[in-house]
Design a protein around this motif. Structure first.
Motif, mmCIF file in Angstrom:
data_model
loop_
_atom_site.group_PDB
_atom_site.id
_atom_site.type_symbol
_atom_site.label_atom_id
_atom_site.label_comp_id
_atom_site.label_asym_id
_atom_site.label_seq_id
_atom_site.Cartn_x
_atom_site.Cartn_y
_atom_site.Cartn_z
ATOM 1 N N THR A 151 21.558 -33.718 25.687
ATOM 2 C CA THR A 151 22.504 -33.970 24.588
ATOM 3 C C THR A 151 23.595 -32.899 24.599
ATOM 4 O O THR A 151 24.169 -32.584 23.568
ATOM 5 C CB THR A 151 21.779 -33.957 23.234
ATOM 6 O OG1 THR A 151 21.089 -32.706 23.094
ATOM 7 C CG2 THR A 151 20.807 -35.098 23.112
ATOM 8 N N GLU A 152 23.847 -32.372 25.773
ATOM 9 C CA GLU A 152 24.831 -31.292 25.919
ATOM 10 C C GLU A 152 25.416 -31.405 27.325
ATOM 11 O O GLU A 152 24.698 -31.744 28.283
ATOM 12 C CB GLU A 152 24.135 -29.947 25.691
ATOM 13 C CG GLU A 152 25.032 -28.751 25.630
ATOM 14 C CD GLU A 152 25.070 -28.040 26.980
ATOM 15 O OE1 GLU A 152 25.942 -27.194 27.146
ATOM 16 O OE2 GLU A 152 24.225 -28.350 27.838
ATOM 17 N N TYR A 162 26.839 -32.936 22.325
ATOM 18 C CA TYR A 162 27.353 -34.283 22.096
ATOM 19 C C TYR A 162 27.744 -34.472 20.624
ATOM 20 O O TYR A 162 28.792 -35.043 20.316
ATOM 21 C CB TYR A 162 26.298 -35.336 22.478
ATOM 22 C CG TYR A 162 26.044 -35.466 23.973
ATOM 23 C CD1 TYR A 162 26.737 -34.687 24.905
ATOM 24 C CD2 TYR A 162 25.118 -36.387 24.454
ATOM 25 C CE1 TYR A 162 26.485 -34.816 26.261
ATOM 26 C CE2 TYR A 162 24.871 -36.534 25.808
ATOM 27 C CZ TYR A 162 25.547 -35.741 26.710
ATOM 28 O OH TYR A 162 25.306 -35.872 28.058
ATOM 29 N N ILE A 183 30.962 -32.655 19.807
ATOM 30 C CA ILE A 183 32.127 -33.332 20.398
ATOM 31 C C ILE A 183 32.497 -34.565 19.577
ATOM 32 O O ILE A 183 33.676 -34.810 19.287
ATOM 33 C CB ILE A 183 31.829 -33.711 21.864
ATOM 34 C CG1 ILE A 183 31.717 -32.447 22.719
ATOM 35 C CG2 ILE A 183 32.913 -34.621 22.423
ATOM 36 C CD1 ILE A 183 31.192 -32.695 24.110
ATOM 37 N N ALA A 184 31.480 -35.333 19.165
ATOM 38 C CA ALA A 184 31.761 -36.526 18.354
ATOM 39 C C ALA A 184 32.440 -36.141 17.047
ATOM 40 O O ALA A 184 33.394 -36.803 16.610
ATOM 41 C CB ALA A 184 30.462 -37.281 18.086
ATOM 42 N N ALA A 192 28.737 -38.930 21.863
ATOM 43 C CA ALA A 192 29.830 -37.958 21.933
ATOM 44 C C ALA A 192 31.206 -38.610 21.947
ATOM 45 O O ALA A 192 32.097 -38.196 21.209
ATOM 46 C CB ALA A 192 29.666 -37.085 23.184
#
Length: 474
Positions: free
Chosen positions: A120-121, A183, A186-187, A257
């Motif tokens: 998730t990154e 993520y 970023i989203a 993201a």
């Protein structure tokens, strides 16, 4: 469950890879097939272990997540890895003597897929992607005395390094815009930002870099040569598992993201999907080598998956995963027949399949069913999975993309029928039955049964995948 325990499946897969390398070091080279069996049984056991984690969820900071989507891809990656190892055992015995480390690299490639789909990154996902890439760079060029294998490996490494650089530059731009690599962060940043040249460049470079990994047009140039030169079981891994990994990463990255900025790239995605479907299916018609035909066929399948990405949403994401599963069963069945024929005859040309129905009726039937499934004929997996993809696209308003998808599917039937004609109509140039090992026969039966079962009773698969995809949109 704490972070270390959440990573237990990944740690066990890594331990299996080192066990395989150790077995290769300790056992004499003539026992290399035993190393393969250790890898296959280990991955099947770990697939069962991971399936038992279906209800487990948790996060390792902002780096990694365990949810049903990650668990599903762990199980799929391990099953695909085990299938490739099983189709490799007899192939390696005949053509890659003493190739014990070959199996360890397959396990590491599976670990790369698992990390890619659970990350998730950005950097964690990139590390998983490069672990997969480095393993495949070696595996593609593993027949080191074969000029085609060396050429394939060189092209794959050079173009793969270039695409990795493009992807990394895109990820660095995303970090510059969002100020974080997670993520979720970023989203949140993209939701509050307006379109800018930097954001457009970040999206184009990121999706372009990943487009190379899945062999989407115009980033597909490496695929036919790499497929032809690689050991055939590794060709199957490239065509199926590597693409599943790429789309697994894309689904989580887009859903968690990039979703706020997705409208900026929907039109380019639709254009790439169109070009990929048309080029893959039309160029396949001219192929005379069975591995190159399957390479262009797999490029066409990427086009169908990109249709789902252009129509992105929960329904389209489910359809993409369903199509990946159906495509995996049929494509592995086709590649297994190619491995069996190459093992016994050394032949790779389509003309060399003349009369296969007389020499190996079960293999010919399985290859026919696999090709009909890849085309999308009823009662087979491909019909159900393409229907789900096209339905999701039509509901999102992409009816012209659906029309192109249906048309190119009809085109694909033509070049598959050219091969089937060789199997059943053209008399064999050689005589004598082609035998199969018990492992090959059993694996082919399982893949054929899965291809038919998904086409006849698809509801259980849809239910599982619906449950797996739900966390991406929660």
């Amino acid at each position: 469950m704490n972070g270390l325990l959440l990573l237990l499946p990944e740690l066990l897969i890594g331990a299996l890879a080192f066990l395989v390398f150790s077995a290769d070091l300790l056992l004499p080279s003539r026992r290399a097939p035993l190393v393969g069996w250790i890898a296959a049984v280990g991955m099947l056991a770990l697939a069962l272990f991971c399936a038992a984690w279906w209800g487990v969820s948790g996060r390792v900071g902002d780096l990694y997540v365990v949810d049903r989507f990650a668990v599903l891809f762990k199980v799929l990656a391990l099953l695909m890895g085990a299938a490739v190892v099983l189709m490799s055992v007899d192939y390696a015995r005949r053509r890659l003597p003493g190739a014990g480390e070959y199996y360890g690299l397959i396990v590491f490639a599976v670990l790369g897929i698992v990390i890619m789909t659970g990350a998730t990154e950005l950097l964690t996902a990139y590390i998983g992607l490069e672990l997969l890439n480095f393993s495949l760079y070696v595996l593609v060029s593993y027949r080191k005395w074969n000029p085609k294998s060396n050429e394939a490996g060189t092209k794959y490494i050079l173009l793969g390094a270039l695409s990795s650089a493009v992807l990394l530059y895109g990820l660095s731009l995303l970090y510059g815009i969002a100020g974080t690599t997670s993520y979720g962060g970023i989203a949140a940043a993209l939701a509050g930002s307006s379109p800018s040249p930097a954001l457009n460049a970040a999206l184009v470079l990121t999706l372009g870099g990943l487009g190379f990994k899945v062999a989407a047009v115009p980033f597909h140039m490496w695929a036919p040569d790499a497929y032809e030169g690689a050991p055939t079981p590794i060709t199957a891994f490239l065509a199926v598992a590597a693409k599943a990994a790429g789309f697994g990463l894309l689904l989580r990255l887009v859903a968690e993201a990039l979703l706020p900025a997705l409208p900026l790239v929907v039109a380019p995605l639709a254009a790439i999907a169109t070009a990929t479907m048309i080029l893959g299916n039309t160029v396949a018609i001219r192929q005379r080598n069975i591995k190159r035909l399957l390479a262009y066929s797999s490029i066409g399948q990427v086009g169908y998956l990109l249709v789902g990405l252009a129509a992105f949403g929960a329904g389209a994401a489910e359809a993409i995963v369903v199509h990946l599963v159906g495509y995996a069963a049929a494509s592995f069945a086709a590649f297994l027949v190619v491995v069996i024929v190459e093992n016994r005859t050394g032949d790779e040309e389509i003309a060399d399949y003349a009369g296969l129905a007389e020499r190996a009726p079960f293999a010919a039937f399985a290859l026919t069913a696999a090709f009909f499934s890849l085309t999308g004929l009823p009662l087979l997996a491909g019909f159900v999975t393409k229907f789900a993809l096209f339905l999701a696209a039509a509901q999102a308003g992409w009816t012209w993309l659906v029309a192109i998808g249906i048309t190119t599917s009809v085109v694909s039937l033509y070049y598959y029928l050219m091969v089937i004609r060789q199997l059943y109509v053209v008399p064999p140039a050689k005589v004598g039955a082609l035998g199969m090992t018990a492992a090959e026969r059993g694996l082919l039966a399982v893949l054929l049964a899965a291809t038919i079962a998904i086409g006849v009773v698809p509801a259980p698969l849809f239910a599982v995948i619906q449950s797996a995809v739900a966390p991406l949109f929660s």
